[in-house]
Design a protein around this motif. Structure first.
Motif, mmCIF file in Angstrom:
data_model
loop_
_atom_site.group_PDB
_atom_site.id
_atom_site.type_symbol
_atom_site.label_atom_id
_atom_site.label_comp_id
_atom_site.label_asym_id
_atom_site.label_seq_id
_atom_site.Cartn_x
_atom_site.Cartn_y
_atom_site.Cartn_z
ATOM 1 N N ALA A 184 0.816 -1.215 0.000
ATOM 2 C CA ALA A 184 0.000 0.000 0.000
ATOM 3 C C ALA A 184 0.851 1.268 0.000
ATOM 4 C CB ALA A 184 -0.934 -0.002 1.211
ATOM 5 N N THR A 185 2.175 1.114 -0.015
ATOM 6 C CA THR A 185 3.158 2.202 -0.005
ATOM 7 C C THR A 185 3.131 3.010 1.283
ATOM 8 O OG1 THR A 185 1.863 3.976 -1.106
ATOM 9 C CG2 THR A 185 2.957 2.368 -2.540
ATOM 10 N N VAL A 186 2.640 2.418 2.363
ATOM 11 C CA VAL A 186 2.698 3.079 3.670
ATOM 12 C C VAL A 186 4.146 3.164 4.136
ATOM 13 C CG1 VAL A 186 1.991 2.929 6.093
ATOM 14 C CG2 VAL A 186 0.378 2.333 4.278
ATOM 15 N N VAL A 187 4.908 2.082 3.891
ATOM 16 C CA VAL A 187 6.340 2.056 4.198
ATOM 17 C C VAL A 187 7.081 1.605 2.944
ATOM 18 C CG1 VAL A 187 6.167 1.697 6.684
ATOM 19 C CG2 VAL A 187 6.036 -0.272 5.163
ATOM 20 N N PRO A 188 8.234 2.198 2.653
ATOM 21 C CA PRO A 188 8.991 1.806 1.460
ATOM 22 C C PRO A 188 9.723 0.481 1.689
ATOM 23 C CG PRO A 188 10.189 3.492 2.653
ATOM 24 C CD PRO A 188 8.870 3.337 3.352
ATOM 25 N N PRO A 189 9.915 -0.322 0.655
ATOM 26 C CA PRO A 189 10.685 -1.555 0.820
ATOM 27 C C PRO A 189 12.132 -1.255 1.208
ATOM 28 C CG PRO A 189 9.553 -1.502 -1.310
ATOM 29 C CD PRO A 189 9.451 -0.133 -0.729
ATOM 30 N N ARG A 190 12.736 -2.181 1.928
ATOM 31 C CA ARG A 190 14.165 -2.049 2.193
ATOM 32 C C ARG A 190 14.958 -2.274 0.909
ATOM 33 N NH1 ARG A 190 15.647 -5.102 7.920
ATOM 34 N NH2 ARG A 190 15.108 -3.342 9.289
ATOM 35 N N SER A 191 14.499 -3.242 0.117
ATOM 36 C CA SER A 191 15.158 -3.530 -1.150
ATOM 37 C C SER A 191 14.201 -4.323 -2.025
ATOM 38 C CB SER A 191 16.455 -4.320 -0.934
ATOM 39 O OG SER A 191 16.186 -5.576 -0.322
ATOM 40 N N GLY A 192 14.555 -4.460 -3.290
ATOM 41 C CA GLY A 192 13.729 -5.215 -4.224
ATOM 42 C C GLY A 192 12.817 -4.313 -5.028
ATOM 43 N N ALA A 193 12.046 -4.927 -5.899
ATOM 44 C CA ALA A 193 11.169 -4.202 -6.821
ATOM 45 C C ALA A 193 9.716 -4.332 -6.398
ATOM 46 C CB ALA A 193 11.339 -4.742 -8.242
ATOM 47 N N LEU A 194 8.980 -3.216 -6.515
ATOM 48 C CA LEU A 194 7.535 -3.194 -6.277
ATOM 49 C C LEU A 194 6.906 -2.320 -7.347
ATOM 50 C CD1 LEU A 194 4.858 -3.479 -4.721
ATOM 51 C CD2 LEU A 194 5.620 -1.607 -3.224
ATOM 52 N N THR A 195 6.001 -2.900 -8.116
ATOM 53 C CA THR A 195 5.272 -2.117 -9.110
ATOM 54 C C THR A 195 3.776 -2.215 -8.827
ATOM 55 O OG1 THR A 195 5.173 -3.974 -10.673
ATOM 56 C CG2 THR A 195 7.020 -2.445 -10.900
ATOM 57 N N VAL A 196 3.092 -1.104 -9.034
ATOM 58 C CA VAL A 196 1.641 -1.016 -8.902
ATOM 59 C C VAL A 196 1.101 -0.471 -10.218
ATOM 60 C CG1 VAL A 196 -0.281 0.012 -7.642
ATOM 61 C CG2 VAL A 196 1.804 -0.611 -6.409
ATOM 62 N N ARG A 197 0.303 -1.282 -10.895
ATOM 63 C CA ARG A 197 -0.211 -0.931 -12.223
ATOM 64 C C ARG A 197 0.933 -0.594 -13.175
ATOM 65 N NH1 ARG A 197 -2.973 3.454 -12.772
ATOM 66 N NH2 ARG A 197 -4.587 2.748 -14.199
ATOM 67 N N GLY A 198 2.053 -1.311 -13.024
ATOM 68 C CA GLY A 198 3.196 -1.118 -13.888
ATOM 69 C C GLY A 198 4.113 0.010 -13.509
ATOM 70 N N ALA A 199 3.751 0.817 -12.508
ATOM 71 C CA ALA A 199 4.568 1.955 -12.096
ATOM 72 C C ALA A 199 5.492 1.553 -10.945
ATOM 73 C CB ALA A 199 3.685 3.123 -11.669
ATOM 74 N N ASP A 200 6.686 2.079 -10.947
ATOM 75 C CA ASP A 200 7.697 1.761 -9.941
ATOM 76 C C ASP A 200 7.343 2.433 -8.613
ATOM 77 O OD1 ASP A 200 9.926 1.246 -8.419
ATOM 78 O OD2 ASP A 200 11.346 2.306 -9.723
ATOM 79 N N ALA A 201 6.893 1.643 -7.637
ATOM 80 C CA ALA A 201 6.477 2.189 -6.350
ATOM 81 C C ALA A 201 7.645 2.389 -5.401
ATOM 82 C CB ALA A 201 5.426 1.289 -5.703
ATOM 83 N N THR A 202 8.882 2.095 -5.843
ATOM 84 C CA THR A 202 10.052 2.403 -5.024
ATOM 85 C C THR A 202 10.625 3.775 -5.367
ATOM 86 O OG1 THR A 202 11.645 1.378 -6.544
ATOM 87 C CG2 THR A 202 10.610 -0.052 -4.888
ATOM 88 N N ASP A 203 10.053 4.434 -6.373
ATOM 89 C CA ASP A 203 10.488 5.768 -6.783
ATOM 90 C C ASP A 203 9.621 6.811 -6.083
ATOM 91 O OD1 ASP A 203 11.127 8.143 -8.008
ATOM 92 O OD2 ASP A 203 10.977 7.396 -10.052
ATOM 93 N N PRO A 204 10.168 7.556 -5.127
ATOM 94 C CA PRO A 204 9.358 8.530 -4.381
ATOM 95 C C PRO A 204 8.646 9.541 -5.271
ATOM 96 C CG PRO A 204 11.505 8.256 -3.345
ATOM 97 C CD PRO A 204 11.571 7.537 -4.667
ATOM 98 N N ARG A 205 9.204 9.825 -6.435
ATOM 99 C CA ARG A 205 8.596 10.810 -7.332
ATOM 100 C C ARG A 205 7.289 10.312 -7.924
ATOM 101 N NH1 ARG A 205 13.702 11.334 -11.159
ATOM 102 N NH2 ARG A 205 13.403 9.079 -10.874
ATOM 103 N N ARG A 206 7.052 9.010 -7.898
ATOM 104 C CA ARG A 206 5.864 8.446 -8.511
ATOM 105 C C ARG A 206 4.780 8.079 -7.500
ATOM 106 N NH1 ARG A 206 7.177 4.809 -13.661
ATOM 107 N NH2 ARG A 206 5.170 5.753 -14.138
ATOM 108 N N LEU A 207 5.092 8.230 -6.212
ATOM 109 C CA LEU A 207 4.174 7.735 -5.184
ATOM 110 C C LEU A 207 2.838 8.466 -5.175
ATOM 111 C CD1 LEU A 207 6.474 6.996 -2.124
ATOM 112 C CD2 LEU A 207 5.361 5.370 -3.654
#
Length: 253
Positions: A50-73
């Motif tokens: 749910a992007t409440v907390v960022p991952p420590r590492s690894g990849a997370l995409t939501v609807r194809g968008a990179d949810a580890t990129d703060p600019r896209r949150l």
């Protein structure tokens, strides 16, 4: 098959404790039940997805968008509805005000909010109570408001953490009908964490079993029932399948 949520090598934890490590997980349209014992990491996983907390590492995409990129949150969160196990609310808010506040938090346009709020309240059958104060609602009605606040604006990703805990059997049946109706109304995925295997059988298309921070089994509910080993604990095929999946994951730990 489209994955509305996808993780690859996802790791998460708190302080010195690692909860999730190297987790690969895909969530497809429809309702997915997430089963697992206490301490399996389900809530940590849901908060991360749910992007409440960022991952420590690894990849997370939501609807194809990179949810580890703060600019896209900000853009990603407009498409996520998240209902934690317990949620706070201003006691002087009415049902409609609380759902409208949730719509505002998700960034829905001012012009769209009145109708989307009414639609969400209708979906949980609370139109007659929209002007009732949240503090005056029963526990079951308050949970339905939580669902309305989660689905307002038709988010593509709906994440529910133990939404039926503490509800009586009739309230749980009503909740399951609401949950099933979300992907039927529009293309969406619902990820439902629960301890109740019967909820999975009643309203889910897919199931994932989590243990020790890893997904030990995932697939269609009908296929899951076939996992059950003869003599495994449980009163139904799904309960025996759950017992079998946990037993296998412990053996492979």
């Amino acid at each position: 098959m489209v994955q509305l949520i996808s993780t690859r090598g996802l790791s998460q934890g708190y302080g010195m404790t690692t909860v999730l490590e190297g987790l690969d997980f895909d969530v497809e349209p429809g309702v997915t039940g997430l089963l697992g014992p206490n301490g399996a990491g389900k809530t940590t996983l849901l908060r991360t997805l749910a992007t409440v907390v960022p991952p420590r590492s690894g990849a997370l995409t939501v609807r194809g968008a990179d949810a580890t990129d703060p600019r896209r949150l900000k853009g990603i969160r407009r498409h996520i509805g998240f209902l934690p196990q317990t949620f706070g609310y201003p006691k002087n808010f009415t049902v409609a005000e609380f759902v409208q506040y949730s719509a505002w938090l998700r960034g829905l346009a001012n012009a769209d909010r009145p109708e989307t709020v009414r639609a969400a309240i209708r979906a949980v059958d609370l139109s007659d109570a929209e002007n009732t104060k949240m503090s005056r609602l029963s526990g079951g009605m308050r949970q339905r408001v939580g669902i309305a606040a989660t689905i307002v604006g038709d988010p593509a990703v709906v994440i529910l953490d133990e939404p039926t805990v503490g509800l009586d059997p009739m309230q749980r049946i009503a909740f399951r009908d609401i949950i099933k109706g979300v992907p039927e109304r529009y293309e969406a995925c619902v990820l439902l964490s629960t301890h109740l295997v019967e909820d999975v059988g009643a309203c889910c298309d897919h199931v994932a079993v989590m243990n020790r921070g890893r997904i030990s089994w995932s697939g269609a509910v009908n296929d899951f029932a076939k996992v059950a080993e003869p003599g495994a604990p449980g009163a139904t095929d799904l309960e025996r399948a759950y017992s079998t999946a946990l037993s296998r994951s412990e053996a492979n730990a």
